[in-house]
Enzyme design. Structure first.
Site, PDB file in Angstrom:
ATOM      1  N   GLU A 306      82.310  19.423  47.337  1.00  7.79           N
ATOM      2  CA  GLU A 306      80.899  19.017  47.326  1.00  7.79           C
ATOM      3  C   GLU A 306      80.702  17.671  46.627  1.00  7.79           C
ATOM      4  OE1 GLU A 306      78.789  22.449  45.709  1.00  7.79           O
ATOM      5  OE2 GLU A 306      78.689  23.331  47.701  1.00  7.79           O
ATOM      6  N   ASP A 379      80.007  31.920  49.562  1.00  8.05           N
ATOM      7  CA  ASP A 379      79.330  31.440  48.358  1.00  8.05           C
ATOM      8  C   ASP A 379      78.308  32.426  47.799  1.00  8.05           C
ATOM      9  OD1 ASP A 379      78.510  29.842  46.322  1.00  8.05           O
ATOM     10  OD2 ASP A 379      77.374  28.431  47.534  1.00  8.05           O
ATOM     11  N   GLU A 407      71.270  32.922  42.482  1.00 10.76           N
ATOM     12  CA  GLU A 407      71.010  31.785  43.376  1.00 10.76           C
ATOM     13  C   GLU A 407      70.561  32.229  44.761  1.00 10.76           C
ATOM     14  OE1 GLU A 407      74.355  29.133  43.759  1.00 10.76           O
ATOM     15  OE2 GLU A 407      73.448  28.033  45.417  1.00 10.76           O
TER      16      GLU A 407
HETATM   17  C1  GCV Z   1      77.497  24.002  40.812  1.00  6.43           C
HETATM   18  C2  GCV Z   1      76.971  26.285  45.533  1.00  6.43           C
HETATM   19  C3  GCV Z   1      75.734  25.972  44.748  1.00  6.43           C
HETATM   20  C4  GCV Z   1      75.913  24.708  43.922  1.00  6.43           C
HETATM   21  C5  GCV Z   1      77.128  24.905  43.008  1.00  6.43           C
HETATM   22  C6  GCV Z   1      78.347  25.186  43.898  1.00  6.43           C
HETATM   23  C7  GCV Z   1      79.580  25.455  43.075  1.00  6.43           C
HETATM   24  O1  GCV Z   1      77.173  25.328  46.523  1.00  6.43           O
HETATM   25  O2  GCV Z   1      74.660  25.850  45.604  1.00  6.43           O
HETATM   26  O3  GCV Z   1      74.755  24.519  43.154  1.00  6.43           O
HETATM   27  O4  GCV Z   1      77.347  23.779  42.195  1.00  6.43           O
HETATM   28  O5  GCV Z   1      78.088  26.322  44.675  1.00  6.43           O
HETATM   29  O6  GCV Z   1      79.845  26.613  42.835  1.00  6.43           O
HETATM   30  O7  GCV Z   1      80.259  24.519  42.694  1.00  6.43           O
END
Ligand code: GCV
Length: 715
Positions: A306, A379, A407
């Protein structure tokens, strides 16, 4: 002191205790220390004295905790004595000559660093709490106090040896240096970087105590999307202060690091892990850290994921990157937790990518590296099958990463007890070494024996008075800690423990609330993503349904349509051997079971298969009907929990009752929103009517599509 005077002092003392505990219940700030009431069967167990065998003051914290706890529970003032006599509670380290008379030295040795014994010693008619060091004794004290509050005990049941299964039991804060929290729904960060190192928030100690009481022994202070500045001397001095606040409670501090730090902070040309100057930069930085924080735990790294930098930027592997950091930390006993949360916008099945990137590297990682893997392959969805990484990496220690913050499960608005999710995952059988190779067993050291083991939970903690945004979200922090100690523990029992310590001791009320908690996660799966659906939520904020969501130019693997693949024929992601073949990453018999539509468990059906709308389900319903009915089931369950909660009014503190009631009302409204949005949208593909038993949608699809989520409401 005259008798009368002492009586007055005692009365004032009790009054203070009672008013303190009432106050505590009002806002949830006292977490699971709020009730401090004995289980109804334990009133006769009042100790006659407390004896602390402690030559060098190591047990001061543990003995204060015990004394205060006992005084509060028995509403009295228990005497401290120097000799053990009938009815004493006796606290001692194991290296005491008297303790050795009563417990086999082998047993004491097996306790390791963190294990403890609580034992009724017949010869002394006393209860002994002992462990090999102060942290272990403190765990024993918290356990004893918990038992007094949560189960009926007697001298026969007091023959307890507890040794944690995971060595590293750690929270991951996704807290940023500017005080915001990524995916945090309980206010801003508890770490006050602007005030540190001079001003020290009293919350740090409370946080440490709460964690120690459930066996957590580590914390990563900052977000995995790491700001390199955490490693500046200025910030390390702030970290040092937090570490010294947490240390007495046995909590070690760790940091998330940005892989590009040597370039960003150190002014080097790049952060190539093969370059000597980069290695030296890290070695010097680590040395600086340990000079400030001698018991520093190590690093957590999100690399090449990411948008984060990583070794692959230089043609190197995850192993090259992790090992470079591991080598720098090794002389001090530090570890690296290297995340496997990697995926690539070009890959056509995101669920396969971590395995593809990491499996070829097994055998290459140093022994102070753990690969941190999210429970499911995508996720933190309301339900995912286990990630195939578990059990597959045999030469490298793999540590599970669970998400405590919700989340994808309604933030801090929805009552969702995650104990059942965690248990389902930890007890999933990987079959890596035949039947019974559960995730717990392949990660806690029972099957593969590596020098270190661990489990991480992404924290749901913020500066809200009640710490977690929703009173019940505290239970998710609590259950994470208890399962990190023992992944085979029963989550219903843990829910009951939490309710008794936090909300009420009334047996009937306890069982009703526990039932709501135990059903809550399945309800959420049903009103959000039943039958293996996943990732249907709103773009970016991850709240509320948007199965239709299309964003111009966006990565396809961030969009719901990539995951549900609904069309005129059916719905679901074909990961079978005729599709992306993600099933191949699992051990047999899981592989075949998931691969075959007839044997694939229905809760994962649309995860692994694209299924025709008229496919016959186990109960004879068509897929379409069953999907709609599942959504309805989810809504109905929330209605039920609303009814149960409304009856709690007389038993629960007024403010707490009201706050939870308001949140359940939001949850119900949103469960209906989820159901309507999903079934109306999927109906545009199935072209079939809703089956009997499904309530008519209260929304119109076109209105729902226009609905904008208000982020401000949640931060
Ligand atoms: C900390 C998901 C979440 C992100 C998070 C990522 C991760 O994509 O939406 O906010 O980033 O996981 O675990 O690195």
């Amino acid at each position: 002191m005259k008798k009368n005077q002492s009586r007055i002092i005692n009365t004032v003392f009790y009054f203070l205790l009672i008013s303190m505990s009432l106050q505590a219940q009002i806002d949830g700030s006292n977490l699971w220390f709020a009730q401090s009431q004995l289980h109804s069967h334990n009133h006769s167990l009042q100790p006659k004295s407390l004896v602390v065998t402690d030559m060098d003051g190591k047990l001061t914290l543990a003995s204060n905790e015990l004394l205060n706890g006992l005084n509060q529970l028995f509403q009295t003032s228990i005497k401290q004595k120097s000799r053990v006599s009938k009815g004493s509670v006796w606290l001692s380290l194991t290296n005491n000559s008297e303790v050795i008379q009563f417990i086999d030295p082998q047993e004491l040795k097996a306790l390791g660093e963190d294990g403890f014994i609580i034992k009724y010693i017949d010869e002394k008619k006393s209860v002994l709490i002992t462990g090999n060091n102060q942290k272990a004794v403190l765990y024993g004290v918290f356990h004893y106090l918990r038992l007094l509050q949560t189960v009926a005990i007697d001298k026969d049941s007091l023959n307890i040896t507890e040794i944690p299964k995971y060595k590293v039991r750690i929270l991951n804060h996704w807290d940023n240096l500017d005080g915001s929290v990524e995916r945090g729904y309980a206010g801003r960060s508890i770490w006050k970087w602007d005030e540190l190192p001079t001003k020290v928030s009293p919350r740090y100690k409370k946080y440490a105590r709460a964690n120690a009481s459930i066996g957590i022994n580590g914390t990563v202070l900052n977000n995995v999307n790491a700001n390199p500045h955490i490693l500046t001397t200025e910030y390390l001095k702030k970290v040092m202060v937090i570490a010294s606040e947490l240390r007495p409670y046995g909590i070690q501090v760790y940091l998330s690091v940005n892989f590009a730090s040597p370039a960003v902070l150190g002014g080097l040309d790049d952060a190539n892990p093969k370059k000597e100057e980069v290695k030296d930069w890290w070695k010097n930085k680590v040395k600086e850290i340990y000079e400030l924080i001698p018991d520093f735990g190590g690093f957590l790294v999100k690399a090449n994921s990411e948008g984060q930098p990583g070794p692959m930027d230089y043609g190197c592997t995850h192993a090259d990157g992790a090992n470079m950091l591991a080598d720098a930390l090794k002389p001090y006993g530090g570890i690296v937790m290297w995340r496997a949360f990697v995926y690539n916008p070009k890959g056509w099945d995101r669920a396969k990518q971590a395995y593809e990137e990491f499996l070829p590297l097994d055998e290459q990682f140093r022994d102070n590296v753990m690969i941190q893997v999210k429970n499911g392959p995508v996720d933190f969805q309301p339900r995912e099958p286990l990630s195939p990484m578990f059990g597959a990496m045999k030469e490298t220690q793999v540590m599970p990463e669970l998400q405590i913050t919700q989340e994808y499960l309604g933030f801090s608005d929805h009552l969702v007890y995650l104990g059942t999710l965690y248990q389902e995952f930890l007890q999933s059988d990987t079959y890596a070494k035949g039947k019974g190779s559960t995730v717990a067993k392949v990660t806690d050291g029972s099957i593969y024996n590596h020098p270190v083991s661990g489990i991480a939970g992404v924290a749901n903690i913020g500066e809200d008075n009640n710490w977690c945004g929703h009173h019940f979200a505290q239970a998710n922090w609590y259950v994470f800690g208890r399962l990190a100690w023992n992944p085979d523990a029963d989550v219903k029992t843990i829910a009951e423990e939490w309710v008794r310590q936090t909300l009420t001791q009334k047996d009937k009320v306890v069982s009703s609330i526990v039932e709501v908690m135990m059903n809550s996660r399945e309800a959420t799966v049903n009103y959000m993503t039943p039958l293996g659906l996943h990732h249907l939520m709103g773009w970016d904020h991850h709240y509320g349904p948007e199965p239709w969501c299309v964003v111009e130019g966006a990565r396809p693997d961030w969009l719901p349509t990539y995951y549900h693949k609904a069309d005129s024929i059916g719905i679901g992601f074909d990961r079978s051997s005729t599709g992306s073949n993600a099933v191949k990453q699992y051990f047999e018999p899981l592989r075949s079971e998931f691969d075959n539509i007839a044997t694939c468990p229905e809760e994962y059906l649309l995860w692994f298969h694209h299924v025709p709308w008229n496919h016959k389900m186990e109960n004879g319903q068509t897929l379409w009907n069953q999907l709609c009915l599942k959504y309805q089931e989810g809504v109905d369950e929330v209605k039920k929990s609303q009814e149960v909660w409304s009856k709690m009014k007389t038993y629960i503190d007024e403010q707490q009752f009201k706050e939870v009631q308001e949140k359940i009302a939001i949850q119900l409204k949103e469960a209906i929103w989820w159901k309507d949005a999903c079934i109306l949208y999927f109906q545009t593909f199935s072209k079939q009517p809703f089956p009997e038993g499904v309530e008519e949608p209260v929304h119109k699809l076109e209105e729902l599509k226009k609905l904008k989520f208000d982020l401000k409401h949640h931060n």
